[in-house]
Design a protein around this motif. Structure first.
Motif, PDB file in Angstrom:
ATOM      1  N   UNK A  61       0.862  -1.180   0.000  1.00 21.65           N
ATOM      2  CA  UNK A  61       0.000   0.000   0.000  1.00 21.65           C
ATOM      3  C   UNK A  61       0.904   1.237   0.000  1.00 21.65           C
ATOM      4  N   UNK A  62       0.494   2.281  -0.727  1.00 15.60           N
ATOM      5  CA  UNK A  62       1.308   3.498  -0.783  1.00 15.60           C
ATOM      6  C   UNK A  62       0.580   4.643  -0.080  1.00 15.60           C
ATOM      7  N   UNK A  63       1.301   5.363   0.778  1.00 16.52           N
ATOM      8  CA  UNK A  63       0.742   6.576   1.378  1.00 16.52           C
ATOM      9  C   UNK A  63       1.628   7.758   0.987  1.00 16.52           C
ATOM     10  N   UNK A  64       1.046   8.701   0.247  1.00 21.01           N
ATOM     11  CA  UNK A  64       1.756   9.919  -0.114  1.00 21.01           C
ATOM     12  C   UNK A  64       1.269  11.012   0.825  1.00 21.01           C
ATOM     13  N   UNK A  65       2.187  11.701   1.484  1.00 21.87           N
ATOM     14  CA  UNK A  65       1.746  12.722   2.426  1.00 21.87           C
ATOM     15  C   UNK A  65       2.277  14.085   2.073  1.00 21.87           C
ATOM     16  N   UNK A  66       1.449  15.119   2.251  1.00 16.37           N
ATOM     17  CA  UNK A  66       1.926  16.481   2.011  1.00 16.37           C
ATOM     18  C   UNK A  66       0.898  17.496   2.501  1.00 16.37           C
ATOM     19  N   UNK A  67       1.391  18.677   2.835  1.00 14.77           N
ATOM     20  CA  UNK A  67       0.496  19.789   3.132  1.00 14.77           C
ATOM     21  C   UNK A  67       0.140  20.496   1.830  1.00 14.77           C
ATOM     22  N   UNK A  68       1.011  20.359   0.852  1.00 14.83           N
ATOM     23  CA  UNK A  68       0.826  21.041  -0.425  1.00 14.83           C
ATOM     24  C   UNK A  68       1.087  20.028  -1.533  1.00 14.83           C
ATOM     25  N   UNK A  69       0.147  19.103  -1.755  1.00 15.67           N
ATOM     26  CA  UNK A  69       0.431  18.031  -2.704  1.00 15.67           C
ATOM     27  C   UNK A  69       0.787  18.555  -4.086  1.00 15.67           C
ATOM     28  N   UNK A  70       1.586  17.800  -4.766  1.00 17.82           N
ATOM     29  CA  UNK A  70       1.878  18.060  -6.153  1.00 17.82           C
ATOM     30  C   UNK A  70       0.532  18.144  -6.894  1.00 17.82           C
ATOM     31  N   UNK A  71       0.399  19.103  -7.780  1.00 15.07           N
ATOM     32  CA  UNK A  71      -0.863  19.297  -8.495  1.00 15.07           C
ATOM     33  C   UNK A  71      -1.276  18.026  -9.242  1.00 15.07           C
ATOM     34  N   UNK A  72      -0.290  17.300  -9.757  1.00 17.15           N
ATOM     35  CA  UNK A  72      -0.606  16.062 -10.472  1.00 17.15           C
ATOM     36  C   UNK A  72      -1.165  15.002  -9.523  1.00 17.15           C
ATOM     37  N   UNK A  73      -0.562  14.908  -8.330  1.00 16.71           N
ATOM     38  CA  UNK A  73      -1.047  13.935  -7.347  1.00 16.71           C
ATOM     39  C   UNK A  73      -2.481  14.274  -6.939  1.00 16.71           C
ATOM     40  N   UNK A  74      -2.716  15.560  -6.677  1.00 17.74           N
ATOM     41  CA  UNK A  74      -4.044  15.955  -6.221  1.00 17.74           C
ATOM     42  C   UNK A  74      -5.087  15.701  -7.307  1.00 17.74           C
ATOM     43  N   UNK A  75      -4.687  15.909  -8.537  1.00 16.08           N
ATOM     44  CA  UNK A  75      -5.579  15.637  -9.665  1.00 16.08           C
ATOM     45  C   UNK A  75      -6.002  14.167  -9.660  1.00 16.08           C
ATOM     46  N   UNK A  76      -5.045  13.268  -9.443  1.00  8.65           N
ATOM     47  CA  UNK A  76      -5.375  11.843  -9.389  1.00  8.65           C
ATOM     48  C   UNK A  76      -6.278  11.532  -8.195  1.00  8.65           C
ATOM     49  N   UNK A  77      -6.059  12.244  -7.102  1.00 13.35           N
ATOM     50  CA  UNK A  77      -6.893  12.026  -5.920  1.00 13.35           C
ATOM     51  C   UNK A  77      -8.314  12.522  -6.183  1.00 13.35           C
ATOM     52  N   UNK A  78      -8.444  13.622  -6.913  1.00 15.02           N
ATOM     53  CA  UNK A  78      -9.759  14.148  -7.270  1.00 15.02           C
ATOM     54  C   UNK A  78     -10.505  13.189  -8.187  1.00 15.02           C
ATOM     55  N   UNK A  79      -9.749  12.626  -9.114  1.00 17.95           N
ATOM     56  CA  UNK A  79     -10.373  11.713 -10.070  1.00 17.95           C
ATOM     57  C   UNK A  79     -10.716  10.361  -9.456  1.00 17.95           C
ATOM     58  N   UNK A  80     -10.108  10.080  -8.298  1.00 17.05           N
ATOM     59  CA  UNK A  80     -10.380   8.803  -7.654  1.00 17.05           C
ATOM     60  C   UNK A  80      -9.348   7.723  -7.960  1.00 17.05           C
ATOM     61  N   UNK A  81      -8.337   8.046  -8.739  1.00 19.09           N
ATOM     62  CA  UNK A  81      -7.265   7.076  -8.978  1.00 19.09           C
ATOM     63  C   UNK A  81      -6.525   6.815  -7.667  1.00 19.09           C
ATOM     64  N   UNK A  82      -6.326   7.887  -6.891  1.00 22.24           N
ATOM     65  CA  UNK A  82      -5.779   7.745  -5.542  1.00 22.24           C
ATOM     66  C   UNK A  82      -6.910   8.048  -4.569  1.00 22.24           C
ATOM     67  N   UNK A  83      -6.746   7.601  -3.330  1.00 24.62           N
ATOM     68  CA  UNK A  83      -7.788   7.906  -2.346  1.00 24.62           C
ATOM     69  C   UNK A  83      -7.351   9.035  -1.441  1.00 24.62           C
ATOM     70  N   UNK A  84      -8.201  10.040  -1.349  1.00 19.24           N
ATOM     71  CA  UNK A  84      -7.851  11.254  -0.615  1.00 19.24           C
ATOM     72  C   UNK A  84      -8.223  11.137   0.863  1.00 19.24           C
ATOM     73  N   UNK A  85      -7.230  11.385   1.729  1.00 18.84           N
ATOM     74  CA  UNK A  85      -7.462  11.419   3.173  1.00 18.84           C
ATOM     75  C   UNK A  85      -7.063  12.812   3.647  1.00 18.84           C
TER      76      UNK A  85
END
Ligand code: ADP
Ligand code: ZN
Ligand code: ZN
Length: 816
Positions: A438-462
């Protein structure tokens, strides 16, 4: 008969593997390191696959096994193949990332004479240079070819050597360079008699021979069940080498070489920590990760990737720690990546205290020996958690269950200077797919590309939207934007706006601490002649030279070239040399003048040359040994400094003005991180951002702590301008000492690629450039670049043989 597909350590091998026959007497396994013949050399190879049929008709035999237990597991072999294919790097280079540190060794060429050369009659027909070479080899017996190159120059060395080899006077042989690292052995002392005998002997020596020291050493050894390192014997037994030698000569004690581990972590100094009671936000994030860890791997088609978006101080680390604990509970292990600069003992300690004696570290500042030992310790299943910089993703951690990437937006996760030019985040996700982690990416200011994937549901946003503070109610700091244009208009020419100046003085007077951030080191950032305007530049890199007060020298921040400050202008001989621009060193001076009561401390690359200097500076500031900390982006990283109530961003515009589509994102990230250092204690905090562009969206949204608003603006620009995440980029750079040639080669490549795009009828790829790179000249070489933008630039480029001199960077960061 069996065959093996082997990746060979030769520059000629590129992205290919080669088929070899397995001799009947060898037991060959996948992942094993072997010796293979390649051309006229015997080289290192790694077995990728066992097959019944070779890929070609004629195969040679594997020559031998380098090390028996396989060095690489199947998932890591697949990962290397993916890296080589996607980042277009040589296959062996990709594998080498995962091999033991120092494993990769080059084959060296040696020249020696043949019997024919030793007859006298040959030399009369030789040219002067041939004679010279023959003499050189004859006088030394066997010569490293690099020595010949040094003596004759690269081209001549090759030419003359091959002439002589053809004449039958010289022969070439090949041998691997010496191993750079091996297990460390230390001499240990141990008794050759029983402890009782030793005590009796000690009494005898004391009485009869008056050999008090020998007696004491014998008594000391009699209480030691294990052999002890010689150095420790001298220290703890308080005796000299001659005393030790005396016991050895008498046959009472003996020496023995024992393998020891070089350990970068001092485990016994670390106090174990207990899990904290989670806040409700932390708990829901934790629960989501836990349930994913509990799922069996077969249940998911892709890797489970979480984006833990938590503001600074929201307690992300505790979430990582508890997720790791869960993985360990299930008999699995973890890898934690942190940005290089955060590898201060403080960060490592958090992990080492939660998993006492079960943490290994891996990063480039360790000695090769330490890396080597940590690698083997990890491979043998000796630790639960590996923590390190980007390359730690390649640690041979067995039973991988969890990968954490802290501050996932950091650019240091991209390797850009050497091949393979990989991005650790994407490698981690690929590795997770291959291992079921399992991968956990953490940030206060996520990379715009990462956040885009989280918005689309490819990644899960916590999300962790609130700070964890011991005393209730210390919210995010207040932010004020100081417009430097109006400061100038009202006659303030100082680097400090009136409000930053007031606030700093007030904080210092109330015994609080201040951070002043300026992302540029040095004194004056450029030196100019007032008479003719000439600016002093590095001759090799064509960037302005920065003046450093302490050394009283001009320094190139690209290549570290140094020169003294000229008294007269090199162009017009005027003596009106002027120092302009501000770096941290100048800021320190100005702060000294403006706030004479304050104790200052500077933290940048110039003040942290020595080992442990980061920690020293940090300790001093944390223990309130200074009032104002002045620094570059080093001060921005995850520090928890409760006494800091004021953060001043001296010039927010430095990163805004870079010619890179990520300049806005970079600025937002930097500002947010630095601002996050303020008000982490009970007394709250304030931030003052100084800028000439107060309306810029990156500054506006950072000042409001509003990531979402920033993201919405930014993602719109990306969409409009067809930039990632809507496309992917590949940067092709050509470098040469001749600028015109460089440009011509870049034009030719453009032509070539355009032609290819048209012939293949690809409509979703476009070319930008060629243009001089942002650093047009670097270390004496000119650089031109082309950017390929579209859906799959890597796949497209993989089918095109790229000529020498070009480097390809897939998914580059920092186009400037
Ligand atoms: P982040 O990494 O999100 O910026 P940190 O992990 O540094 O935040 O946490 C900030 C502070 O809050 C740390 O001192 C940490 O020990 C503390 N902390 C985190 N979680 C808790 C908790 N559940 N209870 C009490 N303190 C906590
Ligand atoms: Zn330079
Ligand atoms: Zn001049």
């Amino acid at each position: 008969m069996g065959y093996a597909e082997v990746s060979v350590n030769s520059p000629a091998a590129q992205r290919r593997a080669f088929s070899y026959t397995i001799p009947p007497d060898l037991n060959i396994e996948v992942g094993q390191a072997v010796w293979v013949p390649f051309g006229s050399k015997l080289l290192q190879g790694v077995v990728l696959e066992l097959t019944d049929y070779p890929a070609v008709t004629e195969t040679r035999e594997i020559a031998g096994v380098i090390e028996h237990p396989p060095l690489l597991s199947q998932p890591r072999i697949s990962l290397a193949r993916w890296i080589s294919g996607y980042y277009l790097s040589p296959l062996f280079d990709a594998l080498a990332l995962m091999l033991p540190p120092g494993f990769k060794r080059k084959a060296l060429t040696y020249i020696s004479t043949t019997p024919a050369a030793d007859k006298d009659d040959t030399s009369s027909e030789l040219t002067e240079e041939q004679k010279y070479l023959l003499n050189l080899v004859q006088s030394k017996g066997r010569v490293d070819f690099r020595e010949v190159e040094k003596a004759l120059g690269v081209r001549k060395a090759r030419l003359i050597t091959s002439q002589m080899v053809n004449h039958g006077l010289l022969t070439k042989s090949h041998q691997l360079e010496r191993a750079k690292v091996s297990p460390k052995k230390v001499r240990h002392l141990h008794l050759l008699i029983t402890p009782d005998e030793a005590l009796r002997e000690a009494a005898r020596l004391r009485q009869e021979a008056k050999a008090e020291q020998q007696a004491r050493l014998l008594e000391f050894l009699s209480g030691m069940p294990q052999p002890i390192p010689l150095a420790e014997v001298r220290r703890r037994g308080n005796c000299s080498t001659s005393v030790v030698q005396a016991l050895i000569n008498k046959g009472l004690a003996g020496l023995q070489e024992i393998e020891v581990r070089r350990e970068p972590l001092h485990h016994h100094d670390i106090t174990p920590s207990q899990p904290l009671l989670l806040t409700s936000h932390q708990e829901s994030a934790s629960a989501a990760i836990r349930s994913s860890l509990l799922q069996t791997v077969a249940d998911r088609p892709h890797a489970d990737v979480f984006l833990l978006h938590g503001i600074t101080g929201s307690g992300k680390t505790e979430v990582y720690l508890q997720a790791l604990t869960e993985a360990v509970k299930q008999g699995r292990r973890g890898i934690v990546l942190v940005p290089e600069i955060a590898l201060t003992p403080q960060t490592i300690e958090h992990f080492a205290s939660r998993f006492p004696y079960r943490v290994a570290v891996l990063h480039s500042r360790l000695s090769l020996g330490e890396q080597f030992d940590e690698w083997h310790q990890i491979r043998n299943g000796g630790v639960d958690v590996v923590i390190g910089s980007r390359s730690a993703i390649f640690a041979p951690q067995p039973d991988l269950g969890l990968i954490v990437i802290d501050e996932e937006h950091e650019w240091t996760y991209k390797q850009h200077d050497t091949s393979p030019r990989y991005r650790a985040r994407d490698v981690a996700i690929k590795l997770a797919e291959l291992t079921g982690a399992v991968v956990v990416l953490g940030s206060a200011t996520p990379d715009v590309e990462t956040f885009y994937h989280a918005q689309k549901g490819t990644y899960r946003l916590l999300q962790l939207p609130e700070r964890v503070v011991p005393k209730q109610g210390s919210p995010l700091p207040d932010v004020e934007v100081a417009d430097l244009r109006s400061e100038l208009k009202s006659g303030n020419r100082s680097i400090f706006s009136r409000s930053l100046s007031r606030a700093t003085a007030k904080a210092v007077a109330s015994k609080e601490q201040v951070i002043l951030f300026l992302n540029r080191r040095g004194g004056a950032t450029f030196v100019q002649c007032r008479n003719c305007g000439f600016v002093l530049c590095c001759r090799r890199c064509a960037v302005t030279l920065t003046y450093h007060f302490t050394e009283d020298a001009l320094v190139c921040h690209q290549c570290n070239y140094r020169e003294s400050v000229p008294h007269i202008c090199p162009q017009c001989s005027s003596n009106r040399i002027k120092f302009l621009g501000t770096g941290t060193e100048k800021l320190e001076r100005e702060a000294g003048i403006s706030f004479p009561q304050a104790r200052l401390l500077r933290w940048d690359r110039d003040t942290t040359r020595g080992k442990g200097s980061h920690q020293e500076i940090l300790d001093r500031f944390r223990s309130h040994g200074a009032d104002i900390l002045i620094g570059t982006q080093m001060v921005a990283k995850g520090l928890h400094l409760p006494l800091v109530t004021l953060v001043g961003i001296v010039n927010a515009d430095l990163s805004l003005n870079l010619p890179d589509f990520r300049a806005g994102e970079r600025t937002f990230q930097l500002l947010s991180q630095v601002m996050g250092r303020a008000g982490r204690g009970a007394s709250g905090g304030k931030v003052i951002i100084q800028t000439y562009c107060p309306e810029h969206y990156a500054i506006q949204t950072a000042a409001r702590h509003d990531y979402t608003l920033f993201y919405e603006q930014e993602i719109n620009y990306r969409r409009q301008l067809h930039n990632p995440p809507f496309t992917r980029l590949a940067r092709l750079t050509y470098s040469h000492t001749n600028d015109t040639l460089c440009q011509r080669e870049a034009e030719r490549m453009k032509h070539r690629l355009t032609g290819e795009i048209e012939t293949k009828g690809i409509d979703n790829l476009s070319l930008i450039g060629p243009a001089p790179a942002f650093l047009h000249r670097l270390r004496g070489r000119f650089r031109w670049q082309l950017v390929l933008r579209g859906a799959e630039p890597s796949t497209f480029l993989s089918e095109i043989p790229v000529p020498k001199g070009w480097t390809i960077d897939i998914d580059p960061v920092g186009l400037a």
